[in-house]
Each structure stands twice: as structure tokens, then as C-alpha cells.
Design a protein around this motif. Structure first.
Motif, PDB file in Angstrom:
ATOM      1  N   ASN A 106       0.844  -1.187   0.000  1.00  0.00           N
ATOM      2  CA  ASN A 106       0.000   0.000   0.000  1.00  0.00           C
ATOM      3  C   ASN A 106       0.884   1.244   0.000  1.00  0.00           C
ATOM      4  O   ASN A 106       0.848   2.038   0.922  1.00  0.00           O
ATOM      5  CB  ASN A 106      -0.918   0.011   1.224  1.00  0.00           C
ATOM      6  N   PRO A 107       1.722   1.414  -1.021  1.00  0.00           N
ATOM      7  CA  PRO A 107       2.552   2.615  -1.041  1.00  0.00           C
ATOM      8  C   PRO A 107       1.734   3.844  -1.406  1.00  0.00           C
ATOM      9  O   PRO A 107       0.853   3.789  -2.248  1.00  0.00           O
ATOM     10  CB  PRO A 107       3.607   2.319  -2.111  1.00  0.00           C
ATOM     11  N   GLU A 108       2.022   4.952  -0.743  1.00  0.00           N
ATOM     12  CA  GLU A 108       1.382   6.229  -1.042  1.00  0.00           C
ATOM     13  C   GLU A 108       2.458   7.274  -1.188  1.00  0.00           C
ATOM     14  O   GLU A 108       3.078   7.626  -0.206  1.00  0.00           O
ATOM     15  CB  GLU A 108       0.462   6.648   0.100  1.00  0.00           C
ATOM     16  N   PRO A 109       2.757   7.798  -2.288  1.00  0.00           N
ATOM     17  CA  PRO A 109       2.192   7.468  -3.593  1.00  0.00           C
ATOM     18  C   PRO A 109       2.780   6.154  -4.102  1.00  0.00           C
ATOM     19  O   PRO A 109       3.780   5.676  -3.589  1.00  0.00           O
ATOM     20  CB  PRO A 109       2.639   8.630  -4.470  1.00  0.00           C
ATOM     21  N   TRP A 110       2.181   5.586  -5.136  1.00  0.00           N
ATOM     22  CA  TRP A 110       2.615   4.306  -5.693  1.00  0.00           C
ATOM     23  C   TRP A 110       4.022   4.430  -6.246  1.00  0.00           C
ATOM     24  O   TRP A 110       4.332   5.400  -6.944  1.00  0.00           O
ATOM     25  CB  TRP A 110       1.665   3.880  -6.806  1.00  0.00           C
ATOM     26  N   GLY A 111       4.878   3.481  -5.943  1.00  0.00           N
ATOM     27  CA  GLY A 111       6.235   3.491  -6.483  1.00  0.00           C
ATOM     28  C   GLY A 111       7.011   2.273  -6.045  1.00  0.00           C
ATOM     29  O   GLY A 111       6.577   1.518  -5.177  1.00  0.00           O
ATOM     30  N   HIS A 112       8.136   2.084  -6.674  1.00  0.00           N
ATOM     31  CA  HIS A 112       8.986   0.924  -6.394  1.00  0.00           C
ATOM     32  C   HIS A 112      10.405   1.403  -6.149  1.00  0.00           C
ATOM     33  O   HIS A 112      10.846   2.335  -6.815  1.00  0.00           O
ATOM     34  CB  HIS A 112       8.953  -0.055  -7.569  1.00  0.00           C
ATOM     35  N   PRO A 113      11.154   0.803  -5.247  1.00  0.00           N
ATOM     36  CA  PRO A 113      10.747  -0.296  -4.364  1.00  0.00           C
ATOM     37  C   PRO A 113       9.737   0.202  -3.335  1.00  0.00           C
ATOM     38  O   PRO A 113       9.840   1.320  -2.839  1.00  0.00           O
ATOM     39  CB  PRO A 113      12.046  -0.756  -3.716  1.00  0.00           C
ATOM     40  N   THR A 114       8.776  -0.637  -3.008  1.00  0.00           N
ATOM     41  CA  THR A 114       7.665  -0.205  -2.169  1.00  0.00           C
ATOM     42  C   THR A 114       8.111   0.282  -0.791  1.00  0.00           C
ATOM     43  O   THR A 114       7.481   1.173  -0.227  1.00  0.00           O
ATOM     44  CB  THR A 114       6.614  -1.323  -2.009  1.00  0.00           C
TER      45      THR A 114
END
Length: 124
Positions: free
Chosen positions: A10-18
Motif C-alpha cells: 500500500n505505497p502512497e504514492p505508488w512506487g517501487h521499491p515499495t
């Protein structure tokens, strides 16, 4: 035996690595996160060298997905995603080809990071 390692986050904002995008991950001191990144990279090198790594992919944000279903009267219906109404969404996956379920379980546990949930599923 092939296994799929599914990583939910549930990353906020979405991105990698989480780990760099989750609240729990951002709370970890930078030097500890750097050590965790190195440990993960070392594991990827290990499974690449052993031939157990097949493929992997990080996924775009769930909000970019489209869901397809067969609706009433057999019509196909498309709606904006995500499918699951949950905080955690599928963030990425790894396909492994290992000798045993035990090895798959050992590796899957190493994929779990702060704020992530990891699912191990055998391929049919």
C-alpha cells in the motif's frame, strides 16, 4: 517446480521499491533501508546465479488498471480498476523455478518487506 511470488503493498504514492513509499518503510532510518536494499539485491544475485530466477515485474499503480467482466446478457463490460477494494494491492511479482516447496517458502519469506504482504503460489 515453478512458483509465483506475489507482492502486495500500500505505497502512497505508488512506487517501487515499495519500502521507499510505504509509511512503515519511510519510518526506517535511511542507513537501515540501504542495508535492506543491499540484502534484497544480494538475494536477486543469488537466485540469478543458481538459475532459480525466471522473471519479475513491478506493476503500475492499481488506478491505471481496467477490469473486464461478462455482465448481464453476456455482454463484456470494462470498468476502471482496481479490482480489489483494499488498501493493499498487487505491486509486482517474481517467477521462481526451484527444486522444492521448501526452497520456494525460504525464498518467499525473504521477499517480505516492511508494509508488504507476500503470497507464494505454485504454477499449475
Amino acid at each position: 517446480m515453478k512458483y509465483l511470488v506475489l507482492i502486495y503493498s500500500n505505497p502512497e504514492p505508488w512506487g517501487h521499491p515499495t519500502i521507499d513509499f510505504t509509511e512503515v518503510g519511510r519510518a526506517i532510518p535511511e542507513d537501515e533501508r540501504a542495508a535492506m536494499h543491499k540484502e534484497f539485491e544480494d538475494m536477486l544475485a543469488e537466485i540469478s546465479a543458481s538459475g532459480e530466477f525466471v522473471t519479475a515485474e513491478a506493476l503500475a499503480a492499481p488506478s491505471t488498471s481496467t477490469i473486464y467482466r461478462v455482465g448481464s446478457k453476456g455482454r463484456r463490460v470494462a470498468t476502471d480498476g482496481p479490482y480489489a477494494e483494499a488498501k493493499e494491492q498487487l505491486a509486482g511479482f517474481f517467477v521462481l523455478d526451484v527444486a522444492s516447496r521448501e526452497r520456494a517458502e525460504e525464498l518467499a519469506s525473504r521477499f517480505a518487506g516492511p508494509g508488504d504482504t507476500v503470497e507464494l503460489r505454485p504454477a499449475m
